[in-house]
Design a protein around this motif. Structure first.
Motif: not given
Length: 281
Positions: A71-83, A141-147, A197-200, A204-207
């Motif tokens: 399986r594929l797992f995503y782990i993230g926080a905030g915008t990255s986690g939501r994506l 597989v674990v994929v970490g998402l963090a801008a 400024s700093g609004s990832t 970053s979220g688009t990427a």
């Protein structure tokens, strides 16, 4: 004096936290704001293009693991986690895979999808606890998402996954980050400072969204979930998708609409309907 860990944290955040290339945003007209945001957004696909070799490596190992039942797992926080949650939630209807083949986990739990949970991302141990609920194993597989590439929730989860022999990857928007250092297959899409400024959640979220689209679409094609360029395993969960299914059957078999509709009603699945025609012809 700052200790090395804090100094490294600041250095790694330079790109995503750097001041915008634009100033006095509140003095811009609506048109100027929109055009300048769009100008910045145009740079994102070019940044993604530069890291296609990294995405390729992550996609190849993910497909290999998932072909073997992983399986594929995503782990993230905030915008990255939501994506991550978004991408995972779209795989079952698009590709017909079970809901637990691609799983998105966000710091703070599902409630954090709609409302920020304070300091949830700062817990180094929680991601591994969240993964254990799913009986995570070395098949997965674990994929970490963090801008920023510095999120403790993600770092801790990847670190523990590595200790248990689990394949790890990441999608970050800073080079040389702590998250990327933990990932065996890092994807580092450096898009530069944000318009705000700093609004990832912006470039970053688009990427990250682009990379996740590329990752799961590529993997699902490798798993045989696509025929030609059609979503033959999609779930027929509404009228729009049902009629799309009919059109796919017509295109793939040459049957008229009435026949294609009858086939879809009989088999309840686009792939099975197409295969029934191919077998009988």
């Amino acid at each position: 004096m700052l200790d090395n860990s804090k100094r490294n944290h600041i250095e790694m955040e330079i790109v995503t936290e750097r001041d915008s290339n634009y100033n006095d945003l509140e003095k811009m007209s609506v048109r100027e704001i929109l055009e300048n945001i769009n100008n910045e957004d145009k740079t994102v696909p070019l940044a993604v293009e530069k890291v296609i070799p990294q995405i390729e490596q992550l996609a190849e190992i993910t497909a290999e693991k998932m072909k073997a039942g992983g399986r594929l797992f995503y782990i993230g926080a905030g915008t990255s986690g939501r994506l991550g949650v978004l991408d995972a939630s779209e795989c079952p209807p698009t590709f017909g895979v079970p809901f637990d083949r691609v799983v998105g986990l966000i710091a703070g739990g599902d409630g954090a999808i709609r409302k920020a949970v304070e300091f949830a991302e700062d817990d180094m141990e929680q991601a591994w606890k969240d993964l254990q609920v799913y009986n995570i194993s070395d098949q997965d597989v674990v994929v970490g998402l963090a801008a920023s590439g510095t999120t403790p929730y993600v770092i801790g989860g990847l670190r523990m996954a590595n200790k248990h022999g689990i394949v790890t990857g990441c999608v970050v928007c800073n080079a040389g980050s702590l998250v990327a250092a933990e990932a065996k297959y890092p994807v580092e899409v450096v898009v530069g400072p944000e318009f705000l400024s700093g609004s990832t959640r912006m470039k970053s979220g688009t990427a990250q969204k682009l990379v996740l689209n590329m990752l799961t679409t590529t993997v699902m094609i490798q798993l045989g979930k696509v025929k030609g360029n059609k979503m033959v395993d999609m779930q027929l969960s509404n009228h729009k998708l049902y009629h799309r299914g009919v059109r796919i059957i017509m295109a793939e078999t040459g049957k008229d609409e009435q026949t294609a509709t009858a086939l879809l009603d009989k088999y309840g699945n686009v792939r099975k309907a197409i295969e029934s025609v191919m077998i009988s012809s």
